[in-house]
Design a protein around this motif. Structure first.
Motif, PDB file in Angstrom:
ATOM      1  N   ASP A 190       0.822  -1.213   0.000  1.00  0.00           N
ATOM      2  CA  ASP A 190       0.000   0.000   0.000  1.00  0.00           C
ATOM      3  C   ASP A 190       0.859   1.267   0.000  1.00  0.00           C
ATOM      4  OD1 ASP A 190       1.002  -0.240   2.521  1.00  0.00           O
ATOM      5  OD2 ASP A 190      -0.934  -0.420   3.532  1.00  0.00           O
ATOM      6  N   ALA A 191       2.055   1.175  -0.552  1.00  0.00           N
ATOM      7  CA  ALA A 191       2.971   2.312  -0.574  1.00  0.00           C
ATOM      8  C   ALA A 191       3.952   2.121  -1.722  1.00  0.00           C
ATOM      9  CB  ALA A 191       3.725   2.432   0.754  1.00  0.00           C
ATOM     10  N   ILE A 192       4.690   3.179  -2.020  1.00  0.00           N
ATOM     11  CA  ILE A 192       5.810   3.063  -2.935  1.00  0.00           C
ATOM     12  C   ILE A 192       7.087   3.423  -2.182  1.00  0.00           C
ATOM     13  CG2 ILE A 192       4.399   3.607  -4.953  1.00  0.00           C
ATOM     14  CD1 ILE A 192       5.681   6.403  -4.989  1.00  0.00           C
ATOM     15  N   ARG A 193       8.196   2.885  -2.620  1.00  0.00           N
ATOM     16  CA  ARG A 193       9.502   3.166  -2.017  1.00  0.00           C
ATOM     17  C   ARG A 193      10.322   3.948  -3.027  1.00  0.00           C
ATOM     18  NH1 ARG A 193      11.710  -1.456   1.470  1.00  0.00           N
ATOM     19  NH2 ARG A 193      10.076  -0.464   2.744  1.00  0.00           N
ATOM     20  N   VAL A 194      10.842   5.096  -2.600  1.00  0.00           N
ATOM     21  CA  VAL A 194      11.563   5.989  -3.495  1.00  0.00           C
ATOM     22  C   VAL A 194      13.008   6.104  -3.012  1.00  0.00           C
ATOM     23  CG1 VAL A 194      11.627   8.266  -4.548  1.00  0.00           C
ATOM     24  CG2 VAL A 194       9.421   7.260  -3.915  1.00  0.00           C
ATOM     25  N   GLN A 195      13.943   5.714  -3.851  1.00  0.00           N
ATOM     26  CA  GLN A 195      15.357   5.851  -3.539  1.00  0.00           C
ATOM     27  C   GLN A 195      15.772   7.303  -3.724  1.00  0.00           C
ATOM     28  OE1 GLN A 195      17.408   3.485  -2.331  1.00  0.00           O
ATOM     29  NE2 GLN A 195      18.946   5.116  -2.107  1.00  0.00           N
ATOM     30  N   ILE A 196      16.413   7.872  -2.706  1.00  0.00           N
ATOM     31  CA  ILE A 196      16.805   9.283  -2.749  1.00  0.00           C
ATOM     32  C   ILE A 196      18.315   9.419  -2.939  1.00  0.00           C
ATOM     33  CG2 ILE A 196      16.835  11.456  -1.501  1.00  0.00           C
ATOM     34  CD1 ILE A 196      14.031  10.569  -2.393  1.00  0.00           C
ATOM     35  N   THR A 197      19.093   8.781  -2.094  1.00  0.00           N
ATOM     36  CA  THR A 197      20.546   8.931  -2.202  1.00  0.00           C
ATOM     37  C   THR A 197      21.056   8.197  -3.442  1.00  0.00           C
ATOM     38  OG1 THR A 197      20.922   7.001  -0.799  1.00  0.00           O
ATOM     39  CG2 THR A 197      20.806   9.147   0.288  1.00  0.00           C
ATOM     40  N   GLY A 198      22.193   8.674  -3.917  1.00  0.00           N
ATOM     41  CA  GLY A 198      22.786   8.077  -5.100  1.00  0.00           C
ATOM     42  C   GLY A 198      22.175   8.559  -6.401  1.00  0.00           C
ATOM     43  N   ARG A 199      21.301   9.522  -6.346  1.00  0.00           N
ATOM     44  CA  ARG A 199      20.665  10.065  -7.548  1.00  0.00           C
ATOM     45  C   ARG A 199      20.821  11.580  -7.547  1.00  0.00           C
ATOM     46  NH1 ARG A 199      14.629   7.675  -7.562  1.00  0.00           N
ATOM     47  NH2 ARG A 199      14.656   8.620  -9.660  1.00  0.00           N
ATOM     48  N   GLU A 200      21.048  12.137  -8.715  1.00  0.00           N
ATOM     49  CA  GLU A 200      21.163  13.591  -8.887  1.00  0.00           C
ATOM     50  C   GLU A 200      22.189  14.197  -7.930  1.00  0.00           C
ATOM     51  OE1 GLU A 200      19.856  15.067 -11.335  1.00  0.00           O
ATOM     52  OE2 GLU A 200      18.526  13.448 -12.013  1.00  0.00           O
ATOM     53  N   GLY A 201      23.242  13.455  -7.630  1.00  0.00           N
ATOM     54  CA  GLY A 201      24.330  13.965  -6.792  1.00  0.00           C
ATOM     55  C   GLY A 201      24.053  13.939  -5.306  1.00  0.00           C
ATOM     56  N   ILE A 202      22.974  13.343  -4.866  1.00  0.00           N
ATOM     57  CA  ILE A 202      22.667  13.286  -3.429  1.00  0.00           C
ATOM     58  C   ILE A 202      23.529  12.203  -2.794  1.00  0.00           C
ATOM     59  CG2 ILE A 202      20.868  12.910  -1.701  1.00  0.00           C
ATOM     60  CD1 ILE A 202      18.843  13.921  -3.708  1.00  0.00           C
ATOM     61  N   PRO A 203      24.360  12.564  -1.813  1.00  0.00           N
ATOM     62  CA  PRO A 203      25.316  11.591  -1.259  1.00  0.00           C
ATOM     63  C   PRO A 203      24.636  10.587  -0.330  1.00  0.00           C
ATOM     64  CG  PRO A 203      25.467  13.669  -0.076  1.00  0.00           C
ATOM     65  CD  PRO A 203      24.516  13.911  -1.215  1.00  0.00           C
ATOM     66  N   ASP A 204      25.336   9.470  -0.112  1.00  0.00           N
ATOM     67  CA  ASP A 204      24.826   8.445   0.794  1.00  0.00           C
ATOM     68  C   ASP A 204      24.727   8.949   2.228  1.00  0.00           C
ATOM     69  OD1 ASP A 204      24.673   6.716  -1.326  1.00  0.00           O
ATOM     70  OD2 ASP A 204      26.599   5.722  -0.902  1.00  0.00           O
ATOM     71  N   THR A 205      25.454  10.026   2.552  1.00  0.00           N
ATOM     72  CA  THR A 205      25.454  10.547   3.917  1.00  0.00           C
ATOM     73  C   THR A 205      24.284  11.485   4.198  1.00  0.00           C
ATOM     74  OG1 THR A 205      26.917  12.332   3.164  1.00  0.00           O
ATOM     75  CG2 THR A 205      27.958  10.366   4.141  1.00  0.00           C
ATOM     76  N   ALA A 206      23.468  11.797   3.211  1.00  0.00           N
ATOM     77  CA  ALA A 206      22.345  12.726   3.417  1.00  0.00           C
ATOM     78  C   ALA A 206      21.444  12.214   4.537  1.00  0.00           C
ATOM     79  CB  ALA A 206      21.548  12.879   2.127  1.00  0.00           C
ATOM     80  N   THR A 207      20.969  13.143   5.361  1.00  0.00           N
ATOM     81  CA  THR A 207      20.146  12.777   6.521  1.00  0.00           C
ATOM     82  C   THR A 207      18.650  12.956   6.278  1.00  0.00           C
ATOM     83  OG1 THR A 207      20.356  15.031   7.404  1.00  0.00           O
ATOM     84  CG2 THR A 207      21.978  13.389   8.137  1.00  0.00           C
ATOM     85  N   ALA A 208      18.270  13.888   5.407  1.00  0.00           N
ATOM     86  CA  ALA A 208      16.850  14.174   5.177  1.00  0.00           C
ATOM     87  C   ALA A 208      16.692  14.749   3.779  1.00  0.00           C
ATOM     88  CB  ALA A 208      16.304  15.140   6.228  1.00  0.00           C
ATOM     89  N   VAL A 209      15.470  14.746   3.300  1.00  0.00           N
ATOM     90  CA  VAL A 209      15.182  15.239   1.964  1.00  0.00           C
ATOM     91  C   VAL A 209      13.988  16.174   2.015  1.00  0.00           C
ATOM     92  CG1 VAL A 209      13.676  13.279   1.413  1.00  0.00           C
ATOM     93  CG2 VAL A 209      14.786  14.535  -0.436  1.00  0.00           C
ATOM     94  N   VAL A 210      14.011  17.191   1.151  1.00  0.00           N
ATOM     95  CA  VAL A 210      12.877  18.096   0.975  1.00  0.00           C
ATOM     96  C   VAL A 210      12.239  17.750  -0.363  1.00  0.00           C
ATOM     97  CG1 VAL A 210      12.134  20.488   0.738  1.00  0.00           C
ATOM     98  CG2 VAL A 210      13.960  19.903   2.346  1.00  0.00           C
ATOM     99  N   LEU A 211      11.014  17.309  -0.320  1.00  0.00           N
ATOM    100  CA  LEU A 211      10.355  16.870  -1.550  1.00  0.00           C
ATOM    101  C   LEU A 211       8.914  17.331  -1.580  1.00  0.00           C
ATOM    102  CD1 LEU A 211       8.484  14.241  -0.582  1.00  0.00           C
ATOM    103  CD2 LEU A 211      10.721  13.146  -0.547  1.00  0.00           C
ATOM    104  N   THR A 212       8.363  17.334  -2.782  1.00  0.00           N
ATOM    105  CA  THR A 212       6.958  17.623  -2.968  1.00  0.00           C
ATOM    106  C   THR A 212       6.261  16.326  -3.351  1.00  0.00           C
ATOM    107  OG1 THR A 212       7.304  19.900  -3.636  1.00  0.00           O
ATOM    108  CG2 THR A 212       5.284  18.862  -4.354  1.00  0.00           C
TER     109      THR A 212
END
Length: 591
Positions: A71-93
């Motif tokens: 009942d959900a989707i999983r979205v990979q954030i790090t490793g895309r568009e230069g976002i490092p593996d160390t990122a702690t949070a994301v701002v998204l719409t």
């Protein structure tokens, strides 16, 4: 959000994606002492992407892939568009296109339990809505987006937070003392479909600011469509949205964090593309520092797992707000003592009518800005916000009233403000008829039924009571007023609704229900205190009317009187005399 193509199925649910943020009013000074403070664990600075970029779209999984859960989707954030593996949070719409009735979306870190929070609410089929979301990254640098019911989902990323180990110059947030309006096209004319509006922030924020946190509002929309914010130096609007509308004449607001760039004339700002046309109003809530700012920890972001700070629906809370009410809540954890501002989601539930909501520091000055706008009564709607807090916490003002929910996603390092005032909520507004009266102890004429219920209406008395209803005596009080309320019903005609009113005794109770317009569902409880007779008032004139009404005022305080025709001994009936049963107000509740 681009036009919606034909739908495709994904398991037992369907999904989509979109965007938004909120205006706050706060202040923040960077002090020399702040630069020397140790960096708390998890503290991070904001890094904007060159423009908002689409990461997932359930309408187009080949181009914008995602993982499927039940009942959900999983979205990979790090490793895309230069976002490092160390990122702690994301701002998204996130944008949802609803495929059901009432629906909501929640975004949360992968690997964690789905929290009791919502990031976006939708009310009707095919409604398209967007909201900005700040969320901590979970296992593998991913987030999950849950839909309560079938929906299309779109996820667009504006930027991310990366951890730091020492004071830094760039990527720290500064909240303005007051949200600053930088454009309002109502003064110049409505932008047409396909038009791009340039928004300049020169003078509102430092020249080196990297991004701005804004509240984007539209009103007087011309058609279904969406609004997209993007940098001045980008020619073509990106395939994403920050604000969605569903037809003409709407008023909607959404938050956004937008990268600021410079045009050929040296002006700093960004652009807003309007797909369907509508006014563009932008309030700047704050900005993220650039590389020329002094190094400090002030304004670094500390992400937390989504946490509910306030829910007026919970037992022991204030309940659904009335017009012009303010509710406060403390900020939990370290943020309550070590934050200048918090970031989160504010949701209005069961709005009493059209109106706006303002998030601000508890006990600080309430400004005429909005974080959230409701279009209609009974609406549930949400928006992202960043707001200054005080040592008392966070507060929400409601223009028209609603339940209010606040979910916190993190906080910005600094000192809470010192509150300097207390807001006194006004009494709920008086409610004119129609009402519904209930007297559990009143027997029917034949005695076979105990308990009487009737509509109470305004207007000419004869048509109302001849139809079996109860008349609100013109000129007497309304529900919610400290006043005497008079009502009249037949004793022997029109079904003899109050035939046995003479049997009512002190201690019996009467209930009056407001009919629920604009979400007003109050029940007023009265306890009978006296019964009076007024003789020789057959002739319909002002003098006799005043004699009857004087009897309704014999008991002090807030009262409700039921009036009927009577014989001199109180039995049914004669047009010459009146019997008045009066109760005093005990309490009221919203049911």
């Amino acid at each position: 959000m681009s036009p919606i193509p034909a739908l495709s199925s994904f398991g037992r649910r369907r999904f989509i994606a979109g965007a938004a943020l909120g205006a706050g009013a706060a202040v923040l000074g960077v002090t020399d002492a702040a630069a020397q403070v140790a960096v708390p664990p998890g503290a991070s600075r904001f890094v904007p992407l060159p423009r908002q970029i689409r990461f997932a779209d359930t309408r187009n999984p080949a181009e914008y892939p995602f993982g499927m859960l039940p009942d959900a989707i999983r979205v990979q954030i790090t490793g895309r568009e230069g976002i490092p593996d160390t990122a702690t949070a994301v701002v998204l719409t996130i944008t949802g296109v609803n495929r059901s009735e009432g629906n909501f979306l929640s975004v949360y870190p992968t690997g964690g339990a789905r929290p009791e929070v919502s990031n976006l609410n939708m009310s009707f089929p095919l409604e398209a809505a967007a909201n900005l979301t700040t969320v901590r990254l979970g296992q593998g640098g991913a987030v999950d987006v849950y839909a309560f019911a079938p929906s299309e989902l779109i996820v667009d990323v504006a930027g991310y937070y990366e951890p730091v180990s020492e004071p830094v110059s760039e990527g720290r947030f500064t909240v303005l003392n007051d949200a600053l309006r930088v454009i309002d096209t109502r003064a110049t004319g409505v932008p047409m479909p396909g038009e791009v509006v340039e928004v300049f922030v020169t003078g509102a924020v430092p020249a080196t600011a990297s991004s701005v946190a804004i509240n984007l509002t539209t009103t007087g929309t011309l058609a279904w469509g969406y609004f997209t914010c993007f940098p001045l130096d980008v020619e073509t609007p990106p395939d994403s949205s920050n604000l969605n509308v569903n037809g003409p004449g709407e008023t909607r607001a959404a938050a956004a964090i937008v990268k600021v760039t410079t045009d050929a004339q040296g002006r700093r700002g960004f652009k807003v593309f309007t797909y369907g046309g509508g006014h563009v109003i932008v309030d700047v809530a704050g900005y993220f520092t650039g590389s020329d700012a002094p190094a400090s920890v002030n304004g670094l972001f500390v992400p937390v797992n989504p946490e509910r700070v306030l829910d007026t629906r919970r037992p022991g809370q204030i309940g659904r707000l009335w017009p012009n009410w303010v509710v406060e809540a403390p900020v939990p954890g370290e943020g309550g003592v070590g934050a200048q501002a918090i970031v989160g989601n504010v949701t209005a539930v069961e709005a009493r009518g059209p109106g706006f909501f303002t998030v601000f520091g508890a006990g600080l000055l309430l400004r005429e800005v909005s974080n959230l706008n409701a279009d209609v009564g009974n609406q549930t709607i949400a928006n992202h916000f960043i707001s200054r807090i005080s040592t008392r916490g966070i507060a929400v003002y409601s223009q028209s009233g609603a339940h209010v929910v606040i979910d916190m996603a993190g906080w910005y390092i600094g000192q809470p403000a010192v509150p300097f005032r207390t807001y006194q909520n006004p009494p709920p507004p008086a409610a004119a008829p129609p009402w519904r009266i209930e007297i559990p102890a009143l027997r029917s004429r034949n005695g076979q039924r105990v308990g009487w219920v009737s509509r109470v209406l305004n207007g000419p008395p004869d048509p109302i009571v001849d139809a079996g209803h109860t008349w609100h005596w013109t000129g007497t009080g309304f529900m919610g007023q400290a006043a005497h309320v008079g009502t009249f019903a037949h004793r022997t005609e029109a079904g003899a609704p109050v035939y046995n009113m003479h049997e009512l005794r002190p201690g019996d109770e009467m209930y009056m229900y407001v009919d629920g317009r604009l979400g007003d569902r109050r029940r007023f409880r009265y306890r009978i205190v006296r019964t009076d007779l007024v003789l020789n008032v057959r002739e319909s004139n002002s003098a006799n009317a005043q004699k009857i009404l004087r009897a309704t005022r014999l008991h002090p305080g807030t009262t409700l009187s039921l009036i009927g025709c009577t014989l001199p001994n109180g039995l049914p009936t004669s047009l010459d005399h009146r019997i008045i049963v009066t109760g005093e107000l005990v309490d009221w509740v919203e049911v």
